[in-house]
Structures are given as structure tokens and as C-alpha cells.
Design a protein around this motif. Sequence first.
Motif, PDB file in Angstrom:
ATOM      1  N   ASP A  95       4.785  12.076  10.466  1.00 15.44           N
ATOM      2  CA  ASP A  95       3.327  12.008  10.470  1.00 15.44           C
ATOM      3  C   ASP A  95       2.773  11.585   9.115  1.00 15.44           C
ATOM      4  O   ASP A  95       1.629  11.827   8.787  1.00 15.44           O
ATOM      5  N   GLY A  96       3.632  10.964   8.300  1.00 12.58           N
ATOM      6  CA  GLY A  96       3.194  10.560   6.975  1.00 12.58           C
ATOM      7  C   GLY A  96       2.248   9.375   7.030  1.00 12.58           C
ATOM      8  O   GLY A  96       1.940   8.821   8.080  1.00 12.58           O
ATOM      9  N   ALA A  97       1.784   8.977   5.870  1.00 12.23           N
ATOM     10  CA  ALA A  97       0.845   7.859   5.799  1.00 12.23           C
ATOM     11  C   ALA A  97       1.127   7.067   4.535  1.00 12.23           C
ATOM     12  O   ALA A  97       1.926   7.468   3.696  1.00 12.23           O
ATOM     13  N   THR A  98       0.476   5.937   4.423  1.00 11.88           N
ATOM     14  CA  THR A  98       0.622   5.121   3.229  1.00 11.88           C
ATOM     15  C   THR A  98      -0.682   5.127   2.447  1.00 11.88           C
ATOM     16  O   THR A  98      -1.771   5.211   3.035  1.00 11.88           O
ATOM     17  N   SER A  99      -0.559   5.044   1.125  1.00 10.34           N
ATOM     18  CA  SER A  99      -1.753   5.055   0.285  1.00 10.34           C
ATOM     19  C   SER A  99      -2.537   3.758   0.457  1.00 10.34           C
ATOM     20  O   SER A  99      -1.967   2.676   0.475  1.00 10.34           O
ATOM     21  N   ARG A 100      -3.848   3.864   0.609  1.00  5.82           N
ATOM     22  CA  ARG A 100      -4.705   2.680   0.756  1.00  5.82           C
ATOM     23  C   ARG A 100      -5.687   2.569  -0.410  1.00  5.82           C
ATOM     24  O   ARG A 100      -6.741   1.968  -0.278  1.00  5.82           O
ATOM     25  N   SER A 101      -5.361   3.138  -1.551  1.00  2.76           N
ATOM     26  CA  SER A 101      -6.259   3.111  -2.696  1.00  2.76           C
ATOM     27  C   SER A 101      -6.377   1.681  -3.237  1.00  2.76           C
ATOM     28  O   SER A 101      -5.504   0.840  -3.001  1.00  2.76           O
ATOM     29  N   PRO A 102      -7.437   1.402  -3.976  1.00  2.00           N
ATOM     30  CA  PRO A 102      -7.596   0.058  -4.554  1.00  2.00           C
ATOM     31  C   PRO A 102      -6.408  -0.343  -5.435  1.00  2.00           C
ATOM     32  O   PRO A 102      -5.985  -1.502  -5.407  1.00  2.00           O
TER      33      PRO A 102
END
Length: 728
Positions: A95-102
Motif C-alpha cells: 500500500d506504499g506510494a511514491t513521492s510527488r513533491s516538486p
Amino acid sequence: MSQKNKSELSAVAETELRLDEAAANVDEETLVSNQREFLGAKHWLIATACVLYSVFHLLVMNVYPLETWVYRLSHVGGGLVLGFLIFSAVDIKSDGATSRSPLSRLVLAGAAVGVLFGFAMFGVILFSSLAANAPSGPDWAMDLFGLPLFLGTVLAMLHSWKFPDERKHNVALSDVLLVLATIAAIGYIIIFARPLQLRAGMPMALPSDMWAAVVGVLLVIELTRRLAGMALVIIAGVFVLYSFVGPWLPGIFYHRGYEVKRFFTYIFTDNGILSAPISISSTYIILFVIFAAFLQVTKVGEYFVNFAFAAAGHKRGGPAKVSVFASGLMGMINGTSAGNVVATGSLTIPMMRKVGYRPQTAAAVEAAASTGGQIMPPIMGAGAFIMAEITGIPYVEIVYAAIIPAIIYFLSVYFMVDLAAQKHGMTGLPRSALPKFGKLLRQIYLFTPIVVLIGSLLAGYSVIRCGTLAMASAAVVSWLTPHKMGPLQLFRALEMGARMTLQLVAVCATAGIIVGVIALTGIGSRFSSVLLGLAEHSQLLALGFAMIVSIVLGMGMPTTAAYVVAASVMAPGLINLGIEPLTAHFFIFYFAVMSAITPPVALAAYAGAALSGSDPVKTSVESFKLGLAAFIVPFMFYLSDSMLLQGTWIDAIHVTATASVGVYLLSSSVQGWFFGHANNWVRLGLLAAGITMIEAGWLTDAIGVAAGVVLYLVQKKSASRETATAQQ
């Protein structure tokens, strides 16, 4: 029915259920924490890529040979591509995710620009080479190929570390870019393989050659970090750094230093990454790993374990004795100590705990047995193949020489677990809960693949032909069982074989970096000279140094890499002292193997501790005690080469018999049990008696046996006195 009988039946049923479930798990692939698990179309796409990787190797080895450099580069490149697709840079969660920061998007964009531009230039070079039917490319493409590819690769690696995609079923975009970088860098080196054989490591090497090699080295080291941890990466990094800081180092460490272009183009040749470790990995290792996958898919591994339980599960401490046999056999085939602990330990460790072994003891037994598989002929993990390649000694001769040391090692571990069972009054599992021995005997034909392998080796066929025949026999034998190998099972075996090979590809390539640095700088020969000086021409003292270096270098490293590195540094010095090459390399190999159960960094013991829930440090100490014979056996075959079957049959029988007695006395000393509880004085006497039998001389053996007899009489008298006291 009484409540007691109901409880007994319930316990038997529970044991049978655990045996059935755990035995089945022996033949299943174990997912590691950073391994992706694909679904649907993605699964079939990756699985097909794995199958093609395996089929490519089998075809080249048996049907259509390729030029050496091209084949080895394809082996490395394919392994890198599959490795980056299957294994994440960090532990992943479903259920992890990836960082979408600038910042994440900026780094990924920079990586994409660099890698895609470099990949486009590679495409131009490839098209030009195909059109000209010769390795070539426009000057502008050659000039613009390398630096953007390098910068993009570095950014992609940074993105995978700092902004990971932790989803279990997805490939991170940064890893897709690393796959493209791999294709561009390794593809470039394949195109220019013939010219590079002349100009690599020389002043006429091109800047584009250097950039392709730099990117290739970075990718190899990154995949090694993902699959084998930081230990080997740090050691390789130290060696690479040493290549550039030599002019500022004192004494034997001084060298004149090397230009970046010369160093990296040299490292990506058959003196470095494409040297002996990858030569073995691309032939014997992958062949026998695929063979192991065939055994797993056809459930032969499950049969091995069930056979062991049927034969020894009912005896005192039965599951531990099963572990010694089954883990040794499976460890011989699958090539990694820690990996085999995870595979067979899921069955043997719970069963050992059930009959009374402490968690740390159960884990230690499994670790010692699995590690011993690396020294068991005829496969010896991958050690026999690598030793044959390095020394030039025929493979069959190495396997032949390994027989008695392997017997002594497993006898020692068996003695250890049996004495522990006697000491603590352990029983075996109930016969009613175990597989039926008679039924398993009727399936004895499932040992056919091993018989075919050994028989064809003795008949003088090449190792590749023998492995292929054994693989085919595993498929044929499966047709006599419920687990027939059809197209889907064949597909699964080839897929599993490729997946199981990836760690060894990365490790062997990184070991090749270290080998290349040693060859380039000459540090190996200088270290050997220092070894000669310190030992003052004492072979025994030099062997002591070699033991320490082999264990230290092997801590935290897979056996293959540990042996290659230790042999590169230590073997020349030992041979210059007059020690036979076979003895010197076997000595180093044994201690490199035993580093897996040597504190403070004992990977096999740590894997066992994770399964049993025990303390890793205490488990590693206990596994060290259980594998004590392996620390004695190398000195035995140094003092008597009859143990390596280099003398007459009478000498071989003599050394086997006396070594067996010696390790029994040592095991009794360690366990504190010698026909009853042994006090400290008796244990010291047993230790001294066992040590006297290290050298296979008639006088020392007579002293050891006489001491053992005296101690037996002392123990018998003590037991009689205790019985008389109890009766009063």
C-alpha cells in the motif's frame, strides 16, 4: 476416547499439517523485502523476460556459442535489466506510494532528459554500426553519448533512493530509466567489443568508452546494493578509491595512480568485470541454478526433505538431524547459505523447536547445515566451478578432493545435534506424523537427476553437458509423479532460474571490479610479499593469516565474492611458500564459506534468527560452535593431503577414520556431554584429545584415541558412582 488420547491425536495432526505445508514451501520462491510482485499482464511480461534470459544462456551454452565478450556482456546486461525491474531500491509495501513533491519531479525530469538523450545517441550509434556492418558512429553522436547518460543515471539512482515508489506491483519510473541506461551502456560496449579488446585501459581509449564503462560500473554496484547489501559495495568502493589515491599512500599500498579513462575502461574488460567470476556466473552458475529451479518446480526438493524426515525424524532430536541432511543437500544446489536457510528453515526450525531445541539452537543448526552445503560435492554451491576457473585444476579433481572434508564437516554437525539431544533428553517426532518411509522408497527414482549428474561427471562429460542432462532428467522423472512438467511448469522453472541467478550476477560482477583493481595495481602480489615476510617462511603462520583475512573479507558477503576476493589476495602468497595450489585454494575457500556463520557478521545465522525469533548475536555464536569442525578441517588437509584424496586409499581411510573420531571428541567437548555430563576437566581433556588428531600421524592419533578411552573410563566410573549414590 480419553482427553489425553484426543490431545495426542491433535498434536499428531498438527505436526502432519505443519510438515505438509512447510515441505511444500521448500519448493516455493521466497520474496525478499524489496522484491516486487507483479500481477496480470505485468507479471507475464516480466516472467517472459526471465524465461528468455534463461533460454538465451541454455542455447548459447549448448547450441549456438557466442563470442566471449559479447556473451558475458549480455549476461551482465540482462541481469541488470531484470534486477532493476524486479527489485526496488528500498523495502516496498503493497500500500506504499511514491513521492510527488516538486523536488522529486525535478530530479526525475533531469534523470529522464539525461538518460533518454544518451539512449537516443546510442540508437544513432547502433543504426550507424548496423548500416556499416562494423562498429562505428558519427563523431557528434559519440561525443554527446556519454556525459548526459552518466548524469541521468546518477539522478535516476538518487531519485530511487530519496523518492522511492513503494508500491509492490509497480516498477518505479526511476528504475525504468536505469533499465534504459543499462541497455545504452552495455549495448555500446557490446557494439565496440572487438575494438575495446585492443584499446580498453590504453591511452587510445575514447571518452565514450569511458562513460559507458563508468555507467556500467555504477549500475553493477547499485544492483549489488539492492540484492546483497552494503558489505560488498563498501569493499568494492574502497578498492576503486584505492586505484586513484595510491600516489599518496605509504609502503606497500603506494602505486602511481591511474587516469579515470584508463581505469574504468580497463575494469570493464576480461581483467575486471568480465573476468573469472562472470565467466563462471554466465556458464556453470546459471546452468545449475536453473537445474535447482527444475528440481523445485518438479517438487523434488520437497521429496528430499520428506525423505530426510522419514529416515531420521523419529530419532532423538530428529528435526535437527533432518536439517543436517536436507539443508546440506539443498544448499549444495542453490548456492547461497542465507537463501537456503530461509527456504528449508521455514520447515526445520519450527520442528526443532517442537521437540525441545531452544530457538537460537534451532536457527544455529539450520545455519550450520545450510552453510555446509557450499562445501558439499559435486556442485558445492558455485565454489567448485570458480576454483576450477581460477586454478586451472580440472573440475572433477576439485569435486573428488572435496569428498572427505565434506563428510567430516557434516559428521561434526550431526554429532553436535545428537549430543545436544542426549544432553537435554529430546525425543523425535511421532512416526505417525512423519512421511511413510516405505512409500518414499518406492519413489527413490526422484534421486535420478542427482545420480545422472554425478554419473555423467564421472563418465568424463563436460560440466555444461552434465548439468543439461541432469536438468532434462529432472523433467523426465517428473512425468512419473503427480507434478508432471508440462509447458507451464517448464515456463515457471525457467522464470524461477533467472530470478534466482540475479544476485549471483551482481555479486560476481562486483567481485570482478575488485579482481580488476588487484590486477591493475599489483596490490595482490605486494600483499603476498608482506605475508611471506610476516610469516618468516612459516607455512602454518601464513595459513593463520589467510584464515583471518578470508573470514574478515567474507563477513557480510556471499560465498562466491568472498572466495574470489580472498583468493586474489592470499593464494599467491601461500603458493609461493610451497603450499600446493589445490590445498591453498581449498583452505581459503573453506574459511570464506564459514564466514556465513562466524560472528559478528554471520549472514546465514542472522537469516535463521529471523525465522526462529532468537537473538542474532547469540545465534551466530552457537552456529560458530556447531560448525567448529569446518575451522579444523582445513588445517587437517594442510597437514595431510590424503584428506583431499591425494594419497593412497589406505591413507584416505586412515585420515577419514581418525578425523571422525577427532571431531566427535571435539563435539563432545563443546556440548559438555560424553556418555553422560562432562565436567570442565573432562571437556578440556576431550578438547586436547581432539586437537592431537588434527595431524593424521599414527603417534598423534594413538595419543588422541588413548586419551578418549581414558576419559570414557573416567566418565563410566563417575556414572557408576552417581548411580550408587542415588540408590543409597
